[in-house]
Design a protein around this motif. Structure first.
Motif, PDB file in Angstrom:
ATOM      1  N   GLU A 252      -2.327  11.852  11.191  1.00  0.00           N
ATOM      2  CA  GLU A 252      -3.626  12.487  10.964  1.00  0.00           C
ATOM      3  C   GLU A 252      -4.235  12.108   9.615  1.00  0.00           C
ATOM      4  OE1 GLU A 252      -5.173  14.166  13.166  1.00  0.00           O
ATOM      5  OE2 GLU A 252      -3.589  14.575  14.645  1.00  0.00           O
ATOM      6  N   GLY A 253      -3.438  11.441   8.750  1.00  0.00           N
ATOM      7  CA  GLY A 253      -3.943  11.094   7.424  1.00  0.00           C
ATOM      8  C   GLY A 253      -4.152  12.314   6.551  1.00  0.00           C
ATOM      9  N   ARG A 254      -3.211  13.268   6.604  1.00  0.00           N
ATOM     10  CA  ARG A 254      -3.335  14.519   5.860  1.00  0.00           C
ATOM     11  C   ARG A 254      -2.171  14.676   4.892  1.00  0.00           C
ATOM     12  NH1 ARG A 254      -6.210  18.989   9.640  1.00  0.00           N
ATOM     13  NH2 ARG A 254      -6.102  20.044   7.620  1.00  0.00           N
ATOM     14  N   GLU A 255      -2.028  15.856   4.304  1.00  0.00           N
ATOM     15  CA  GLU A 255      -0.984  16.086   3.308  1.00  0.00           C
ATOM     16  C   GLU A 255       0.331  16.511   3.958  1.00  0.00           C
ATOM     17  OE1 GLU A 255      -2.098  18.823   0.280  1.00  0.00           O
ATOM     18  OE2 GLU A 255      -3.344  17.373  -0.789  1.00  0.00           O
ATOM     19  N   TRP A 256       1.418  16.087   3.308  1.00  0.00           N
ATOM     20  CA  TRP A 256       2.763  16.534   3.701  1.00  0.00           C
ATOM     21  C   TRP A 256       3.430  17.097   2.448  1.00  0.00           C
ATOM     22  CZ3 TRP A 256       7.695  14.362   2.300  1.00  0.00           C
ATOM     23  CH2 TRP A 256       8.775  14.938   2.975  1.00  0.00           C
ATOM     24  N   LEU A 257       3.720  18.390   2.480  1.00  0.00           N
ATOM     25  CA  LEU A 257       4.316  19.094   1.340  1.00  0.00           C
ATOM     26  C   LEU A 257       3.524  18.852   0.047  1.00  0.00           C
ATOM     27  CD1 LEU A 257       8.150  18.592   1.925  1.00  0.00           C
ATOM     28  CD2 LEU A 257       6.664  20.431   2.714  1.00  0.00           C
ATOM     29  N   GLY A 258       2.215  18.763   0.187  1.00  0.00           N
ATOM     30  CA  GLY A 258       1.365  18.592  -0.977  1.00  0.00           C
ATOM     31  C   GLY A 258       1.095  17.153  -1.356  1.00  0.00           C
ATOM     32  N   TRP A 259       1.730  16.186  -0.705  1.00  0.00           N
ATOM     33  CA  TRP A 259       1.499  14.765  -0.972  1.00  0.00           C
ATOM     34  C   TRP A 259       0.550  14.196   0.071  1.00  0.00           C
ATOM     35  CZ3 TRP A 259       7.079  15.814  -1.256  1.00  0.00           C
ATOM     36  CH2 TRP A 259       7.569  15.838  -2.572  1.00  0.00           C
ATOM     37  N   SER A 260      -0.460  13.463  -0.370  1.00  0.00           N
ATOM     38  CA  SER A 260      -1.396  12.823   0.550  1.00  0.00           C
ATOM     39  C   SER A 260      -0.711  11.661   1.254  1.00  0.00           C
ATOM     40  CB  SER A 260      -2.623  12.311  -0.213  1.00  0.00           C
ATOM     41  OG  SER A 260      -3.315  13.379  -0.820  1.00  0.00           O
ATOM     42  N   CYS A 261      -0.998  11.493   2.541  1.00  0.00           N
ATOM     43  CA  CYS A 261      -0.395  10.428   3.342  1.00  0.00           C
ATOM     44  C   CYS A 261      -1.468   9.464   3.841  1.00  0.00           C
ATOM     45  CB  CYS A 261       0.351  11.002   4.547  1.00  0.00           C
ATOM     46  SG  CYS A 261       1.739  12.073   4.129  1.00  0.00           S
ATOM     47  N   ALA A 262      -1.149   8.167   3.858  1.00  0.00           N
ATOM     48  CA  ALA A 262      -2.022   7.188   4.485  1.00  0.00           C
ATOM     49  C   ALA A 262      -2.014   7.424   5.988  1.00  0.00           C
ATOM     50  CB  ALA A 262      -1.548   5.778   4.156  1.00  0.00           C
ATOM     51  N   GLN A 263      -3.092   7.078   6.658  1.00  0.00           N
ATOM     52  CA  GLN A 263      -3.170   7.284   8.103  1.00  0.00           C
ATOM     53  C   GLN A 263      -2.801   6.005   8.838  1.00  0.00           C
ATOM     54  OE1 GLN A 263      -6.997   8.553   9.621  1.00  0.00           O
ATOM     55  NE2 GLN A 263      -6.075   9.448  11.447  1.00  0.00           N
ATOM     56  N   GLY A 264      -1.997   6.135   9.884  1.00  0.00           N
ATOM     57  CA  GLY A 264      -1.606   4.977  10.676  1.00  0.00           C
ATOM     58  C   GLY A 264      -0.650   5.373  11.784  1.00  0.00           C
TER      59      GLY A 264
ATOM     60  N   PRO B 293       0.827  -1.217   0.000  1.00  0.00           N
ATOM     61  CA  PRO B 293       0.000   0.000   0.000  1.00  0.00           C
ATOM     62  C   PRO B 293       0.856   1.259   0.000  1.00  0.00           C
ATOM     63  CG  PRO B 293      -0.063  -1.093   2.141  1.00  0.00           C
ATOM     64  CD  PRO B 293       0.626  -2.024   1.210  1.00  0.00           C
ATOM     65  N   VAL B 294       0.302   2.329  -0.569  1.00  0.00           N
ATOM     66  CA  VAL B 294       1.022   3.596  -0.649  1.00  0.00           C
ATOM     67  C   VAL B 294       1.018   4.280   0.713  1.00  0.00           C
ATOM     68  CG1 VAL B 294       0.992   5.906  -1.654  1.00  0.00           C
ATOM     69  CG2 VAL B 294       0.536   3.914  -3.086  1.00  0.00           C
ATOM     70  N   LEU B 295       2.184   4.757   1.131  1.00  0.00           N
ATOM     71  CA  LEU B 295       2.279   5.514   2.374  1.00  0.00           C
ATOM     72  C   LEU B 295       2.200   7.015   2.077  1.00  0.00           C
ATOM     73  CD1 LEU B 295       2.836   5.514   5.473  1.00  0.00           C
ATOM     74  CD2 LEU B 295       5.253   5.775   4.896  1.00  0.00           C
ATOM     75  N   ILE B 296       3.038   7.484   1.143  1.00  0.00           N
ATOM     76  CA  ILE B 296       3.009   8.882   0.694  1.00  0.00           C
ATOM     77  C   ILE B 296       2.721   8.852  -0.796  1.00  0.00           C
ATOM     78  CG2 ILE B 296       4.291  11.043   0.519  1.00  0.00           C
ATOM     79  CD1 ILE B 296       6.030  10.110   2.840  1.00  0.00           C
ATOM     80  N   ASP B 297       1.589   9.392  -1.193  1.00  0.00           N
ATOM     81  CA  ASP B 297       1.096   9.256  -2.559  1.00  0.00           C
ATOM     82  C   ASP B 297       2.112   9.766  -3.585  1.00  0.00           C
ATOM     83  OD1 ASP B 297      -0.732   8.614  -4.530  1.00  0.00           O
ATOM     84  OD2 ASP B 297      -1.590  10.630  -4.554  1.00  0.00           O
ATOM     85  N   GLY B 298       2.464   8.883  -4.520  1.00  0.00           N
ATOM     86  CA  GLY B 298       3.391   9.260  -5.575  1.00  0.00           C
ATOM     87  C   GLY B 298       4.843   9.279  -5.164  1.00  0.00           C
ATOM     88  N   VAL B 299       5.137   8.873  -3.911  1.00  0.00           N
ATOM     89  CA  VAL B 299       6.510   8.950  -3.413  1.00  0.00           C
ATOM     90  C   VAL B 299       6.991   7.634  -2.810  1.00  0.00           C
ATOM     91  CG1 VAL B 299       8.075  10.107  -1.788  1.00  0.00           C
ATOM     92  CG2 VAL B 299       6.302  11.428  -2.962  1.00  0.00           C
TER      93      VAL B 299
END
Length: 529
Positions: A176-188, A140-146
């Motif tokens: 928090e399952g929010r964005e980091w530097l514009g990349w969406s993050c999975a929550q966990g 599964p993706v942790l940081i979208d696109g990264v």
């Protein structure tokens, strides 16, 4: 006994055919294989030990291998004087005879190397045909696109880039399952391994970043912090301890900050750094979580380098992780700085009018006026009373101070699992990073922000350069902590220079001394020896 060349392997609790099969499959270096005339085979195995002590060790190893592979052996045969049956002699009506000779590996050394390769616990090769129509599911993706979960990421950058703050922001974004530097993050759940800050400072930083982001702490139960300042150990010792503590926590990410505290070996040695980074693989494999860590840049200008070549030390650092995020500072020229100040002051003035005289804002101010601090300041003079103007002036001064303390950065990267992303520009406005949405930083070239005016700037004198060095050392000393033992390596890490250079700067500084590996401030009246 004067020589220790052979050992006896015997089993009398298994079928003869099975004994024979196992002995051959194990490729034991058998000099001669004898039928006992009853219910066992006697394998005379070459051990070629130099002395009794080595003989015992080799026989123990031999018997353990046999036992692990299903051969139930008679352990009384450890005695080096143990003998076999005499071929050709009749025993209980059955003839004892030689079955085979010189089978298996030719020597003990060859067999030992072979059996170690067989028992290496590595997976066997698999045919692509078997999986072509039934491919395994991607992590599964942790940081979208990264970055995917269970993979490794390195963040590299110079001192003062706010790398620790960026990692704390990432920790919070995943929790928090929010964005980091514009990349969406999975929550966990996230484990943040703090190796550098004292416990109180680290906890305060997390709260400061939450407040700066203006996020409600709904997911703080997903954040665990392991404070190891003063207790850190090399990574090869830390990895098993980390795995044991995290095994049942279901972390989707482990963030280690910074790695120089747990570095083992010479960072310029490829083989030593390969061993070091292998520890991150162990953590990923055992926990199924991503490992994210930060490292500093090499010395010198970084603008002409690719992102994967900027990290200090061996190229292993940049080539080992699945994702590399690199931070490079953008030098702001006068034009950009003035534009920043203009934009922020316009925002301050517009906000003040919106609160104190909204009717004037709606009727008297054009769109062009909203983009000019000069025009907006004149409107403030006409629209507000004297006490209100004084209050707005104070707000403007604070805003100017804030914008002058901000630094600009470009985020680049090298990815293994995803397509390369376009470079992102951001501001480090202590204690948080924020993307530049204005586009003001887009056209700044790396290490080239000052070039348009630097040509006419006079060179600094030797005395000015010396004073800069002394001031930088004082700043670094203050930043590395009060009341703690400060070492040259800590100052070198902060300043981005070598320990040798730091020691030279300490020697020329009138306020500092270096004694027994510790840097300190001289008390009044103290003199160097």
């Amino acid at each position: 006994m004067t020589s220790f060349r052979y050992a006896l392997v015997e089993s009398d609790k298994m079928e003869l055919a099975k004994q024979n099969a196992i002995l051959r499959e194990l490729e034991l270096p058998i000099a001669i294989l004898v039928h006992s005339g009853k219910k066992s085979l006697h394998a005379i195995v070459k051990v070629d030990a130099a002395d009794l002590d080595e003989y015992k060790k080799r026989v123990d190893y031999l018997y353990n291998v046999c036992k692990k592979n299903g051969l139930v052996i008679d352990t009384q045969n450890r005695n080096p004087s143990r003998l076999s049956r005499m071929p050709g002699v009749i025993r209980n009506g059955k003839k004892q005879f030689i079955i085979d000779q010189n089978i298996g590996q030719p020597t003990w050394e060859a067999w030992h190397e072979w059996i170690e390769s067989v028992n290496d616990d590595l997976p066997d090769p698999e045919s692509l045909t078997d999986t072509w129509d039934n491919l395994p599911q991607l992590a599964p993706v942790l940081i979208d696109g990264v970055l995917r979960q269970g993979h490794k990421m390195l963040m590299a950058g110079p001192s003062k880039a706010g790398k620790s703050f960026a990692l704390i922001e990432m920790t919070i974004a995943i929790a928090e399952g929010r964005e980091w530097l514009g990349w969406s993050c999975a929550q966990g759940k996230v484990l943040y391994v703090n190796l550098e800050l004292d416990r109180a400072s680290c906890l305060h930083r997390f709260k400061d970043v939450y407040n700066a982001l203006e996020w409600a702490p709904k997911g703080i139960n997903n954040i665990d912090i392991w404070n190891l300042r003063g207790n850190s150990v090399p990574m090869d010792k830390l990895a098993p301890k980390l795995i044991r503590r995290a095994a049942k926590k279901d972390y989707i990410a482990v963030i280690i900050d910074p790695i120089y505290k747990v570095l083992t070996g010479d960072e310029n040695s490829a083989d030593q750094m390969a061993h070091f980074t292998n520890q991150f693989d162990k953590v990923c494999t055992e926990l199924g979580s991503s490992v994210i860590y930060c490292h500093h840049h090499s010395k010198g200008s970084q603008g002409g380098k690719k992102s994967m070549d900027r990290a200090s030390g061996s190229g292993v650092f940049a080539r080992d992780p699945d994702a590399l995020i690199d931070l490079v500072e953008l030098e702001l020229n006068d034009e950009v700085q003035k534009q920043q100040e203009n934009n922020l002051l316009c925002q301050v003035y517009e906000k003040a009018l919106k609160q104190l005289n909204p009717d004037y804002l709606d009727t008297e101010i054009s769109q062009d006026d909203l983009c000019s601090q000069v025009q907006m300041k004149e409107h403030i003079g006409r629209a507000l009373k004297q006490p209100q103007r004084l209050l707005v002036d104070e707000q403007a001064k604070e805003a100017l101070l804030q914008v002058r303390n901000k630094s600009a950065w470009r985020v680049e990267g090298t990815l293994r699992e995803f397509p390369k992303f376009d470079a992102r520009n951001m501001w480090f406005d202590y204690p948080r990073h924020e993307l530049d949405h204005t586009g003001i930083l887009k056209d700044i070239r790396l290490d080239d922000g000052f070039q348009s005016w630097k040509k006419n700037t006079p060179k600094k004198t030797a005395e000015e350069r010396k004073q800069e060095r002394l001031d930088a050392l004082e700043t670094a000393y203050s930043a590395c902590g009060v009341g703690d033992e400060i070492t040259p390596s800590m100052l070198a890490e902060y300043l981005g220079i070598s320990e040798k250079t730091v020691r030279r700067h300490i020697k020329e500084h009138p306020k500092f001394f270096f004694d027994d590996g510790v840097v300190g401030k001289k008390q009044q009246g103290r003199t160097d020896k």
